[in-house]
Design an enzyme around this catalytic site. Structure first.
Site, short mmCIF file in Angstrom:
data_model
loop_
_atom_site.label_atom_id
_atom_site.label_comp_id
_atom_site.label_asym_id
_atom_site.label_seq_id
_atom_site.Cartn_x
_atom_site.Cartn_y
_atom_site.Cartn_z
N ASP A 72 0.81 -1.22 0.00
CA ASP A 72 0.00 0.00 0.00
C ASP A 72 0.84 1.27 0.00
OD1 ASP A 72 0.90 -0.36 2.60
OD2 ASP A 72 -1.07 -0.89 3.40
N ASP A 141 -7.31 -3.14 14.22
CA ASP A 141 -8.70 -3.45 13.86
C ASP A 141 -8.79 -4.69 12.97
OD1 ASP A 141 -7.70 -2.55 11.46
OD2 ASP A 141 -9.12 -0.90 11.20
N HIS A 143 -7.07 -5.29 10.21
CA HIS A 143 -6.89 -5.10 8.76
C HIS A 143 -5.63 -5.78 8.25
CE1 HIS A 143 -4.78 -0.93 9.52
NE2 HIS A 143 -3.88 -1.87 9.49
N GLU A 148 -9.67 -2.19 5.56
CA GLU A 148 -10.32 -1.94 6.83
C GLU A 148 -11.56 -2.81 6.96
OE1 GLU A 148 -8.46 -0.34 8.65
OE2 GLU A 148 -8.07 1.74 8.09
P1 PGA Z 1 2.30 -1.83 12.54
O1 PGA Z 1 1.15 -1.77 11.46
O2 PGA Z 1 3.30 -2.82 12.07
O3 PGA Z 1 2.90 -0.44 12.56
O4 PGA Z 1 1.68 -2.22 13.84
C1 PGA Z 1 0.58 -2.96 11.02
C2 PGA Z 1 -0.64 -2.68 10.18
O5 PGA Z 1 -1.31 -1.66 10.37
O6 PGA Z 1 -0.96 -3.51 9.32
#
Ligand code: PGA
Length: 264
Positions: A72, A141, A143, A148
């Protein structure tokens, strides 16, 4: 789905890096075709990338015949912004390994036609032969990439709108001001990830415990998009003790028994 539970994020990261390197080396021994990998950003993969860098420098693995696609990128953030995923990937991986520049793919969140950018990305992934392995993290959450809750589990690369929760969580990279976090991103879809021949999801720390519980023990549901891994034949979650703290004792015991039996 397998859940590999290591004592710490360091141990989990080493396991993931060695697993990825072994898969790259296995394919290299068998064919001249490139190894196609999906890559993620965030705090979670940093230690895995550090170990891969060490392995490249030690001659234990090479990315010369690896093609990568990142999952992304924010919409509208300049590519050279320190928090763009272009900047992140160069800083934490690409500038320190031997992957040829032309093999690196990251979505362009400033493309004049964002839909065309997403469609071209899917075509490029297919033209490369599809993913051998997709490395991802998990959001608080649940995702996967920026898919999301309520993202279709059949989704492909597209423009997505970030939830307020995600923008608050990511504001730590923007001086704590969620208003500076872009509202939209380009993201591979859930089906883009699960289309990979293998999916490895990293989850470390107590903040991921609820999402891991939902993904592993909850229903297959768009409410927790990592739950899509439940129908994947080769889905692995690499966790530390803290991130599996909400699993049932019996689930925990089962995954530990599998790990011991298969010497993972
Ligand atoms: P993070 O993000 O590694 O910074 O916890 C993971 C994500 O949002 O997929």
């Amino acid at each position: 789905m397998k859940v590999i539970i290591k004592q710490s994020s360091k141990e989990g990261s080493l396991w993931a890096a060695h697993h990825i390197a072994a898969k790259i080396n296995e394919k290299k021994a068998r064919t001249d075709e490139p190894f196609v990998i999906g890559l993620c950003t965030g705090s979670t993969p940093i230690e895995t990338y550090a170990e891969l860098i060490r392995m490249v420098k030690a001659g234990e693995v090479s990315f010369k015949n690896v093609i990568s696609f990142n999952m992304d990128e924010y919409v509208g953030l300049p590519e050279n912004h320190p928090e763009s995923y272009h900047s992140f990937m160069h800083k934490y991986l690409f500038d320190q390994i031997d992957e040829p520049a032309e093999n690196i793919h990251i979505l362009n969140g400033n493309a004049p036609d964002l839909d065309a950018e997403c469609a071209a990305y899917e075509k490029a992934i297919a033209a490369a032969g599809g993913f051998d392995l997709f490395l991802g993290g998990i959001g608080e959450d649940g995702h996967i990439a920026f898919n999301e809750p309520f993202s279709p589990l059949s989704s492909h690369t597209r423009v997505v709108t970030l939830t307020e929760d995600t923008r608050i969580v990511n504001s730590r990279f923007f001086g704590g001001d969620m208003n500076l976090v872009p509202k939209q991103a380009l993201s591979v879809g859930v089906a883009t990830v699960t289309g990979a021949r293998e999916v490895v999801i990293l989850a470390f720390g107590p903040k991921k415990a609820r999402a891991i519980k939902d993904a592993v023990e909850g229903p297959y549901s768009h409410m927790c998009t990592v739950s899509a891994l439940q129908t994947h034949e080769n889905g692995i979650i690499v966790a530390d003790e803290a991130s599996v703290g909400e699993l049932k004792v019996n689930s925990y015991k089962y995954f530990k028994a599998v790990e011991a039996a298969e010497k993972l």
